[in-house]
Write a protein that holds these residues in place. Structure first.
Motif, mmCIF file in Angstrom:
data_model
loop_
_atom_site.group_PDB
_atom_site.id
_atom_site.type_symbol
_atom_site.label_atom_id
_atom_site.label_comp_id
_atom_site.label_asym_id
_atom_site.label_seq_id
_atom_site.Cartn_x
_atom_site.Cartn_y
_atom_site.Cartn_z
ATOM 1 N N ARG A 28 0.830 -1.216 0.000
ATOM 2 C CA ARG A 28 0.000 0.000 0.000
ATOM 3 C C ARG A 28 0.857 1.254 0.000
ATOM 4 O O ARG A 28 0.555 2.211 -0.714
ATOM 5 C CB ARG A 28 -0.961 -0.006 1.183
ATOM 6 C CG ARG A 28 -2.101 -0.992 0.988
ATOM 7 C CD ARG A 28 -3.096 -0.913 2.093
ATOM 8 N NE ARG A 28 -2.497 -1.524 3.285
ATOM 9 C CZ ARG A 28 -3.006 -1.462 4.490
ATOM 10 N NH1 ARG A 28 -4.100 -0.786 4.706
ATOM 11 N NH2 ARG A 28 -2.426 -2.071 5.485
ATOM 12 N N ILE A 29 1.924 1.259 0.777
ATOM 13 C CA ILE A 29 2.805 2.430 0.793
ATOM 14 C C ILE A 29 3.536 2.564 -0.535
ATOM 15 O O ILE A 29 3.680 3.663 -1.064
ATOM 16 C CB ILE A 29 3.787 2.347 1.982
ATOM 17 C CG1 ILE A 29 3.004 2.541 3.285
ATOM 18 C CG2 ILE A 29 4.904 3.377 1.848
ATOM 19 C CD1 ILE A 29 3.805 2.350 4.546
ATOM 20 N N THR A 30 3.967 1.446 -1.087
ATOM 21 C CA THR A 30 4.669 1.482 -2.372
ATOM 22 C C THR A 30 3.766 2.001 -3.481
ATOM 23 O O THR A 30 4.175 2.855 -4.279
ATOM 24 C CB THR A 30 5.230 0.093 -2.728
ATOM 25 O OG1 THR A 30 6.129 -0.314 -1.685
ATOM 26 C CG2 THR A 30 5.978 0.110 -4.050
ATOM 27 N N VAL A 31 2.518 1.516 -3.552
ATOM 28 C CA VAL A 31 1.608 1.989 -4.598
ATOM 29 C C VAL A 31 1.300 3.476 -4.406
ATOM 30 O O VAL A 31 1.201 4.228 -5.380
ATOM 31 C CB VAL A 31 0.334 1.122 -4.703
ATOM 32 C CG1 VAL A 31 -0.676 1.429 -3.632
ATOM 33 C CG2 VAL A 31 -0.314 1.292 -6.064
ATOM 34 N N CYS A 32 1.180 3.921 -3.157
ATOM 35 C CA CYS A 32 0.974 5.352 -2.901
ATOM 36 C C CYS A 32 2.190 6.153 -3.341
ATOM 37 O O CYS A 32 2.056 7.256 -3.873
ATOM 38 C CB CYS A 32 0.678 5.601 -1.432
ATOM 39 S SG CYS A 32 -0.969 5.074 -0.944
ATOM 40 N N GLY A 33 3.370 5.594 -3.126
ATOM 41 C CA GLY A 33 4.595 6.266 -3.585
ATOM 42 C C GLY A 33 4.613 6.441 -5.092
ATOM 43 O O GLY A 33 4.960 7.502 -5.605
ATOM 44 N N ARG A 77 -1.432 -6.005 -5.400
ATOM 45 C CA ARG A 77 -0.776 -6.440 -4.164
ATOM 46 C C ARG A 77 -1.308 -5.661 -2.965
ATOM 47 O O ARG A 77 -1.516 -6.219 -1.895
ATOM 48 C CB ARG A 77 0.730 -6.248 -4.264
ATOM 49 C CG ARG A 77 1.375 -7.146 -5.281
ATOM 50 C CD ARG A 77 2.861 -6.889 -5.343
ATOM 51 N NE ARG A 77 3.402 -7.492 -6.567
ATOM 52 C CZ ARG A 77 4.633 -7.384 -6.957
ATOM 53 N NH1 ARG A 77 5.498 -6.701 -6.218
ATOM 54 N NH2 ARG A 77 5.031 -7.942 -8.067
ATOM 55 N N ALA A 78 -1.501 -4.350 -3.165
ATOM 56 C CA ALA A 78 -2.031 -3.517 -2.078
ATOM 57 C C ALA A 78 -3.435 -3.971 -1.711
ATOM 58 O O ALA A 78 -3.800 -4.009 -0.540
ATOM 59 C CB ALA A 78 -2.018 -2.048 -2.496
ATOM 60 N N GLY A 79 -4.229 -4.326 -2.709
ATOM 61 C CA GLY A 79 -5.581 -4.816 -2.459
ATOM 62 C C GLY A 79 -5.574 -6.126 -1.692
ATOM 63 O O GLY A 79 -6.387 -6.333 -0.783
ATOM 64 N N LYS A 80 -4.653 -7.018 -2.031
ATOM 65 C CA LYS A 80 -4.542 -8.293 -1.323
ATOM 66 C C LYS A 80 -4.138 -8.067 0.130
ATOM 67 O O LYS A 80 -4.655 -8.711 1.029
ATOM 68 C CB LYS A 80 -3.536 -9.198 -2.011
ATOM 69 C CG LYS A 80 -4.032 -9.790 -3.288
ATOM 70 C CD LYS A 80 -2.974 -10.656 -3.952
ATOM 71 C CE LYS A 80 -3.438 -11.103 -5.319
ATOM 72 N NZ LYS A 80 -2.397 -11.854 -6.032
ATOM 73 N N GLU A 81 -3.193 -7.146 0.352
ATOM 74 C CA GLU A 81 -2.768 -6.830 1.723
ATOM 75 C C GLU A 81 -3.933 -6.250 2.531
ATOM 76 O O GLU A 81 -4.108 -6.598 3.681
ATOM 77 C CB GLU A 81 -1.612 -5.833 1.724
ATOM 78 C CG GLU A 81 -0.279 -6.446 1.486
ATOM 79 C CD GLU A 81 0.859 -5.456 1.632
ATOM 80 O OE1 GLU A 81 0.651 -4.324 2.119
ATOM 81 O OE2 GLU A 81 1.974 -5.814 1.251
#
Length: 85
Positions: A28-33, A77-81
């Motif tokens: 989630r942090i990576t996708v926001c980045g 990946r963020a959605g899975k997390e």
């Protein structure tokens, strides 16, 4: 918009996005980045257009595409997390 303000904002946004992607704390942090990097690329493109800096525009159009690809790859990946919590 004042070009100095635009450049300062673009630089700050770039640093924030780079920090989030490099930290790789979670998806989630990576996708926001990557999303923040996308905003930064748009700001740098605007600066390049306003200042007539073709190389800056071309560079950030390419980076914009890379950042969109990053969002697209990391979003699932963020959605899975998020669903795992």
């Amino acid at each position: 918009m004042d070009p100095e303000i635009l450049r300062a904002a673009a630089a700050a946004i770039t640093i924030i996005g780079a920090t989030m992607v490099a930290a790789n704390l979670n998806a989630r942090i990576t996708v926001c980045g990557f999303a923040i990097f996308t905003v930064a690329s748009i700001a740098w493109i605007a600066d390049g257009v306003l200042e007539g800096k073709t190389s800056l525009v071309v560079q950030n159009v390419v980076l914009l595409l890379i950042n969109v690809l990053g969002v697209w790859r990391w979003l699932p990946r963020a959605g899975k997390e998020a669903g795992a919590i």
